[in-house]
Design an enzyme around this catalytic site. Structure first.
Site, PDB file in Angstrom:
ATOM      1  N   GLU A   1      11.880 -45.075   3.931  1.00 29.61           N
ATOM      2  CA  GLU A   1       9.782 -44.744   4.166  1.00 29.61           C
ATOM      3  C   GLU A   1       9.503 -44.264   3.624  1.00 29.61           C
ATOM      4  OE1 GLU A   1      12.987 -45.263   6.667  1.00 29.61           O
ATOM      5  OE2 GLU A   1      12.342 -47.317   7.471  1.00 29.61           O
TER       6      GLU A   1
ATOM      7  N   LYS B   1       4.920 -56.018  18.046  1.00 28.13           N
ATOM      8  CA  LYS B   1       5.713 -56.914  17.405  1.00 28.13           C
ATOM      9  C   LYS B   1       4.993 -57.877  18.367  1.00 28.13           C
ATOM     10  CE  LYS B   1       9.812 -59.109  16.633  1.00 28.13           C
ATOM     11  NZ  LYS B   1      11.853 -58.757  16.524  1.00 28.13           N
TER      12      LYS B   1
ATOM     13  N   MET C   1      11.926 -21.849  -7.133  1.00 31.37           N
ATOM     14  CA  MET C   1      11.050 -20.978  -6.680  1.00 31.37           C
ATOM     15  C   MET C   1      10.739 -20.156  -5.721  1.00 31.37           C
ATOM     16  SD  MET C   1       7.407 -20.246  -7.448  1.00 31.37           S
ATOM     17  CE  MET C   1       6.756 -21.331  -8.258  1.00 31.37           C
TER      18      MET C   1
ATOM     19  N   PHE D   1      14.140 -49.140  22.640  1.00 25.60           N
ATOM     20  CA  PHE D   1      14.463 -48.684  21.412  1.00 25.60           C
ATOM     21  C   PHE D   1      13.348 -49.216  20.306  1.00 25.60           C
ATOM     22  CE2 PHE D   1      16.590 -51.367  17.864  1.00 25.60           C
ATOM     23  CZ  PHE D   1      18.130 -50.307  17.053  1.00 25.60           C
ATOM     24  N   GLN D   2      14.045 -47.933  19.131  1.00 19.64           N
ATOM     25  CA  GLN D   2      12.637 -47.951  18.822  1.00 19.64           C
ATOM     26  C   GLN D   2      11.004 -47.419  18.821  1.00 19.64           C
ATOM     27  OE1 GLN D   2      14.289 -50.500  15.050  1.00 19.64           O
ATOM     28  NE2 GLN D   2      15.357 -48.959  14.536  1.00 19.64           N
TER      29      GLN D   2
END
Lengths: 156, 566
Positions: B50, B162, B474, B112-113
């Site tokens: 993502e 959803k 760096m 969930f999620q």
């Protein structure tokens, strides 16, 4: 830099999570909140936040600009020309000198709000400075609880 | 028409002329993906993470100037995207990011999620929405695109539960936006502009300080004209590279921590800073109290909060750079006399000769700066240049011959390692006619290496040039200079075989140790037209110079020692 106390009045659209947008801005940028009140403005879709803050002139300027950048913010006003009031509730033991307490609260635009067998509750409403004086004066009466309402203000 | 929330999302994207969506599906966003399957109004590009979807959309947006669009699911899908949102927020990139959320009935139950997505994105977006009713979707999406692209641009996050994408409602996409609380100020105040022009006319050593806002405002053409007309020299910020053509005689170079000696000295000696769309970032100013000490400041910016935030502006002008510059030019025609600046230009010329931006090829190994200049010689204007973050990024900003705005795509404000490769995919998608080069390091490239798969699948032949010094370069440089050479956890000697790695995904890989091999690999990668990893073994201990140590004054630079003469 000198730390100035400032009252900022913010008018925002009434929508979900606008409070967290404002409080989040203060915490994310490390600004001070002395007090914060919010309530809807009657007959509109807006609410008014009154925020008391402390900071240098530059920080105060940044606060007003950053507030204005928030999408739901309609107007930000920050002037020295504000009429300020704060309401305070104080609970004392019923055994304290009730007439003293009553006289004091009257002197600060207040009165007795409630009495029970154990305690007495008074309310006052006054300018922030006078509220401080009141709170100092009543220390000798052993207040059990002090609830400050936070400053509300309107432009003169 | 009566359609589902998911269909509304598709319709709205098409109405906004979106041709590419970068994303990754998952449970809470499946209703929308089901509609993506059925439509052919735009292409969906499946990244392999993502974070990469957001960076790809950023790259696409930066190269095209359009709003970038990305789509992700709830929970981990969203949290993976947060780095991308923060990156786009810091660099003012217009984006609309749509995430799925658990159904309304489950919000707040630790489902969930489930994660409080708008609670998290509030701190790293220009604005965000949780859509609780499909009736609001058309308005919200219209507003999201409007807010993302107007004023100071930035990412807008729209979180949709959803059940809202399943909800059937009447769909009418609004033609206009009406947000009473959001009216960005785009037109500069005429009196302030006049005062600024008077200040320019009075200045003996004025200096343009060009920032990334010019690119966002599509104002490079006007700024080029303004610089030419006035004869005033200019420095560019990292974000503004490409505003002026690299051959423009009035362009000094980049300023800041790794700016050129001449650019930093010019800023320290100027008597009037003309800041256009720049925000006085700490990497630019160094020690604030010493920054442009002798100068008045004209500051043109669309974001009022950027003005006088760090450096006090004597002539603040809130407005869109493009319009303000046009107005300034109209007034300046009468009042600015370029001849006056001759001594000032001679001083700058002297600075440039004293310590030019350069490097020395004094070892057997390739110098990273040479690789960048070489790509510039071979491809020049025919390439769009992305970078990751680190030494290679600064060398690219210093040494690539940029000739146009939107040619240079990099993570400036947030400094996100792993940005370059996915961004270069979005850049390629947005400009198929140009070669998409990503200069990267052996540290950065591994942070989104999975995107080799996206590049192969979607035929996006990005050429990754890994300036490989076996170090997290760096950080290693800072350790060398400021931590007494204690190279804690920056030695990256253990590495994959980049050639086999590229091949295993279906791309091509090269190991390069000489100049001839470099040319051959680049030529072959361009001809093969598939994603490439060019593993260039460069000098390990090369430092990025000049360097203003963090918090130091801009005029106090660590400079390249001239080994050839000593």
């Amino acid at each position: 830099m000198e730390n100035e106390r400032r009252v900022i009045s913010v008018i925002v659209a009434n929508e979900a999570s606008v409070l967290s947008r404002i409080s989040g801005l203060f915490s994310a940028r490390g600004y001070n909140v002395v007090s914060l009140t919010v309530a809807p403005i009657p007959d509109t879709d807006y609410s008014r936040f009154t925020i008391v803050t402390k900071g240098s002139v530059r920080v105060i300027e940044q606060i007003t600009k950053q507030l204005h950048k928030l999408i739901p913010v309609l107007r930000v006003s920050e002037t020295e020309e504000m009429i300020e009031k704060e309401m305070v509730l104080v609970k004392f033991p019923i055994t304290e000198n009730l007439s003293d307490i009553s006289v004091l609260s009257n002197a600060y635009n207040g009165k007795i709000a409630n009495v029970s067998t154990e305690s007495i509750i008074v309310m006052i409403a006054d300018e922030p400075k006078r509220v401080e004086h009141f709170l100092t004066a009543i220390k000798r009466y052993h207040p059990i609880e002090i609830v400050r309402g936070g400053t509300v203000a309107v432009e003169r | 028409m009566q359609i589902s929330g998911a269909q509304m999302v598709i319709e709205a994207l098409i109405a906004e002329n979106v041709d590419t969506v970068f994303g990754y599906p998952g449970g809470a966003i499946m209703n929308v993906y089901d509609e993506i399957y059925k439509q052919d109004g735009f292409e969906h590009i499946l990244t392999r993470h993502e974070q990469a979807a957001i960076h790809a959309a950023e790259g696409y947006s930066k190269v095209t100037g359009k709003v970038g669009v990305a789509m992700i699911t709830s929970g981990p899908g969203f949290t993976n995207a947060v780095t991308g949102l923060a990156d786009a927020y810091m660099d003012s990139i217009p984006m609309v990011v749509i995430s799925g959320q658990v159904p309304m009935s489950l919000i707040g139950t630790d489902a969930f999620q489930e994660i409080d997505a708008i609670g998290i994105s509030r701190a790293c977006t220009k604005h965000n929405y949780l859509v609780t009713d499909a009736k609001d979707l058309p308005r919200v999406l219209k507003e999201a695109f409007h807010i993302a692209a107007t004023g100071r641009p930035g990412p807008v996050h729209v979180d949709i539960p959803k059940d809202v994408t399943a909800q059937i409602e009447t769909y009418v996409y609004p033609d206009t936006v009406n947000i009473p609380t959001y009216k960005p100020h785009t037109k500069g105040n005429k009196r302030q502009i006049k005062k600024a022009i008077d200040a320019i006319a009075a200045a003996k050593r004025p200096l343009f300080y060009l920032g990334g806002g010019i690119i966002n405002s599509n104002a490079a053409e006007e700024v080029r004209e303004f610089v030419k007309m006035t004869g005033i020299p200019a420095v560019e910020t990292f974000m503004a590279r490409g505003t002026l053509h690299h051959e423009d005689p009035l362009l000094i170079s980049m300023l800041g921590m790794h700016g050129s000696y001449a650019a930093n000295m010019a800023m320290s000696e100027t008597d009037l800073v003309i800041a256009l769309g720049a925000r006085f970032d700490d990497r630019v100013t160094g020690k604030l109290s010493e920054f442009a000490k002798h100068a008045g400041v004209i500051h043109v910016d669309i974001d009022p909060a950027s003005i006088s935030k760090l450096v006090n502006a004597d002539y603040p002008i809130v407005g869109d750079v493009k319009g303000v510059v046009v107005e300034m030019m109209a007034l300046a025609k009468k009042s600015v006399d370029a001849e006056v600046y001759t001594p000032w230009l001679e001083t700058i010329e002297h600075f440039e000769q004293l310590h030019p931006l350069q490097y020395f090829e004094d070892t057997d190994r390739l110098k990273p700066q040479w690789c960048i200049e070489r790509v510039g010689e071979i491809l020049g204007d025919d390439a769009n240049i992305s970078t990751d973050v680190g030494q290679h990024q600064m060398w690219t900003a210093q040494f690539y011959p940029f000739s146009r705005p939107r040619q240079f795509i990099s993570s400036g404000g947030l400094g996100t390692m792993g940005f370059g490769f996915p961004a270069a995919l979005g850049v390629k998608r947005g400009a198929m006619d140009k070669v998409s080069i990503n200069f990267t390091g052996d540290g950065s490239i591994l942070m989104n290496i999975q995107e080799l798969m996206t590049a192969v699948e979607k035929k996006l032949p990005v050429i990754n040039i890994i300036l490989n010094n076996n170090y997290l370069g760096m950080v290693r440089q800072w350790q060398t200079l400021f931590y007494d050479k204690r190279h804690a956890e920056t030695d990256l000697s253990v590495q994959p075989d980049f050639v086999m790695l590229a091949q295993s995904f279906g791309g091509v890989g090269y190991v390069v140790k000489t100049k001839d091999e470099f040319d051959a690999a680049l030529k072959d990668a361009i001809e093969k037209n598939v994603v490439a990893l060019i593993d260039v073994r460069v000098e390990r201990l090369e430092n990025v110079l000049p360097m203003v140590p963090s918090g130091g004054s801009l005029f106090n630079m660590m400079l390249l020692e001239n080994k050839k003469e000593s």
